[in-house]
Motif scaffolding. Structure first.
Motif, mmCIF file in Angstrom:
data_model
loop_
_atom_site.group_PDB
_atom_site.id
_atom_site.type_symbol
_atom_site.label_atom_id
_atom_site.label_comp_id
_atom_site.label_asym_id
_atom_site.label_seq_id
_atom_site.Cartn_x
_atom_site.Cartn_y
_atom_site.Cartn_z
ATOM 1 N N ARG A 83 22.620 -21.237 17.492
ATOM 2 C CA ARG A 83 23.137 -22.572 17.799
ATOM 3 C C ARG A 83 24.579 -22.692 17.334
ATOM 4 N N THR A 84 25.362 -23.469 18.069
ATOM 5 C CA THR A 84 26.732 -23.735 17.656
ATOM 6 C C THR A 84 26.742 -24.849 16.621
ATOM 7 N N VAL A 85 27.918 -25.117 16.070
ATOM 8 C CA VAL A 85 28.030 -26.180 15.066
ATOM 9 C C VAL A 85 27.619 -27.514 15.663
ATOM 10 N N ASN A 86 28.032 -27.789 16.905
ATOM 11 C CA ASN A 86 27.744 -29.085 17.528
ATOM 12 C C ASN A 86 26.280 -29.237 17.911
ATOM 13 N N SER A 87 25.604 -28.118 18.178
ATOM 14 C CA SER A 87 24.211 -28.207 18.617
ATOM 15 C C SER A 87 23.225 -28.022 17.482
ATOM 16 N N THR A 88 23.704 -27.642 16.307
ATOM 17 C CA THR A 88 22.796 -27.406 15.189
ATOM 18 C C THR A 88 22.155 -28.697 14.736
ATOM 19 N N ARG A 89 20.817 -28.689 14.651
ATOM 20 C CA ARG A 89 20.119 -29.846 14.123
ATOM 21 C C ARG A 89 20.260 -29.882 12.614
ATOM 22 N N GLY A 90 20.070 -31.060 12.037
ATOM 23 C CA GLY A 90 20.140 -31.139 10.580
ATOM 24 C C GLY A 90 20.838 -32.378 10.105
ATOM 25 N N ARG A 91 21.073 -32.441 8.805
ATOM 26 C CA ARG A 91 21.576 -33.655 8.201
ATOM 27 C C ARG A 91 23.004 -33.978 8.597
ATOM 28 N N ARG A 92 23.780 -32.985 9.102
ATOM 29 C CA ARG A 92 25.163 -33.266 9.434
ATOM 30 C C ARG A 92 25.297 -33.977 10.760
ATOM 31 N N ARG A 93 24.243 -33.997 11.548
ATOM 32 C CA ARG A 93 24.271 -34.743 12.795
ATOM 33 C C ARG A 93 23.921 -36.188 12.531
ATOM 34 N N ALA A 94 24.587 -37.100 13.223
ATOM 35 C CA ALA A 94 24.337 -38.517 13.011
ATOM 36 C C ALA A 94 22.925 -38.868 13.450
ATOM 37 N N ALA A 95 22.276 -39.714 12.655
ATOM 38 C CA ALA A 95 20.934 -40.172 13.004
ATOM 39 C C ALA A 95 21.017 -41.068 14.223
ATOM 40 N N PRO A 96 19.916 -41.191 15.015
ATOM 41 C CA PRO A 96 19.950 -42.018 16.212
ATOM 42 C C PRO A 96 20.381 -43.444 15.919
ATOM 43 N N ALA A 97 19.876 -44.034 14.818
ATOM 44 C CA ALA A 97 20.232 -45.416 14.507
ATOM 45 C C ALA A 97 21.718 -45.528 14.219
ATOM 46 N N GLY A 133 18.940 -22.515 12.801
ATOM 47 C CA GLY A 133 19.941 -22.704 13.849
ATOM 48 C C GLY A 133 20.923 -21.553 13.930
ATOM 49 N N ILE A 134 21.343 -21.022 12.786
ATOM 50 C CA ILE A 134 22.278 -19.899 12.781
ATOM 51 C C ILE A 134 21.629 -18.652 13.372
ATOM 52 N N ASP A 150 16.329 -29.288 5.197
ATOM 53 C CA ASP A 150 17.565 -29.308 5.977
ATOM 54 C C ASP A 150 18.245 -27.947 5.961
ATOM 55 N N LEU A 151 18.261 -27.291 4.799
ATOM 56 C CA LEU A 151 18.927 -25.997 4.696
ATOM 57 C C LEU A 151 18.176 -24.921 5.469
#
Length: 248
Positions: free
Chosen positions: A178-192, A173-174, A166-167
């Motif tokens: 990528r912006t904060v909203n578009s950065t992939r990773g653990r801080r984005r909500a999973a699809p489920a 992404g940096i 994840d790191l």
């Protein structure tokens, strides 16, 4: 490399996670990644990418490092042909993919780029390197000029194929902007999780709609269809009572 901007953004987005920078010779960077001495690194291409993933970032300008009083400083840009009569140092850690280095070879190849810069300052020869290396080994008595018709160095962000954590993904992404909203990773909500939140909102909206529907008044047409017992046929009966009877 000068990753100051990326480091600043990292500290802004992940203030609790330290980012340690490790400077290594360009020729050793890939081996450091394979030995897990670093999670990600900036490599110069071409390089052996066995077991490594890499994202090319940019291509550097190639320059020639010369003494400040050298005649080549009179031009804004030189060509490989302009170096034909010059001794051009070719260090063992050279990062350029030469088919045939320009100029005349030195008696001995310097071990490192840093050693070659010292020889340029001593008047032994000239050095052709990527521009960032000329800046890294800057000296007041030396300068550089762009060189056309020479190989260029491509810079890539690389990491172990089995080490995409994840790191590491955050750092990718940096670097890629990528912006904060578009950065992939653990801080984005999973699809489920996102789907569950969407369903919960839908149910809540449906519940509000049902409650408001229970309090909804009857349609206007329903009350308009009822007859007033004091109107309609009652009025006609009243009319008959008011009619005088005819006598026989």
């Amino acid at each position: 490399m000068t990753p100051a901007k990326w480091v600043r953004i990292w500290h802004e987005r992940l203030p609790g996670v330290p980012l340690v920078l490790l400077q290594v010779p360009a020729a050793e960077a890939a081996d450091v990644l394979r030995a897990r001495g670093a999670d990600a690194g900036l490599l110069r291409l071409p390089t052996d990418r066995t077991d490594l993933s890499a994202i090319p970032l940019y291509t550097e300008t190639t320059v020639v490092v010369v003494p400040k009083d050298h005649f080549l400083t009179a031009a804004d840009e030189v060509s490989a042909g302009d170096l034909a009569d010059e001794v051009v140092l070719h260090p063992l850690d050279d990062t350029l993919d030469w088919e045939c280095p320009p100029g005349r070879p030195a008696v001995e190849r310097p071990a490192t780029t840093s050693d070659a810069v010292e020889l340029v300052a001593a008047g032994v020869g000239l050095l052709v390197v990527p521009q960032s290396l000329a800046r890294l080994h800057h000296r007041r008595d030396l300068t550089y000029r762009p060189v056309a018709e020479t190989p260029q160095s491509r810079v890539a962000l690389s990491w172990r194929e089995d080490g995409t954590t994840d790191l590491v993904d955050d750092f990718i992404g940096i670097v890629r902007g990528r912006t904060v909203n578009s950065t992939r990773g653990r801080r984005r909500a999973a699809p489920a999780e996102t789907e569950a939140k969407g369903e919960a909102k839908a149910e809540e909206a449906s519940g509000r709609s049902g409650r408001s529907g229970a309090r909804r008044k009857p349609a206007i047409g329903g009350s308009a269809g009822r007859r007033n017992p004091r109107s309609g046929s009652g009025g006609s009966r009243g009319g008959r009572r008011g009619r005088p009877r005819r006598r026989s």
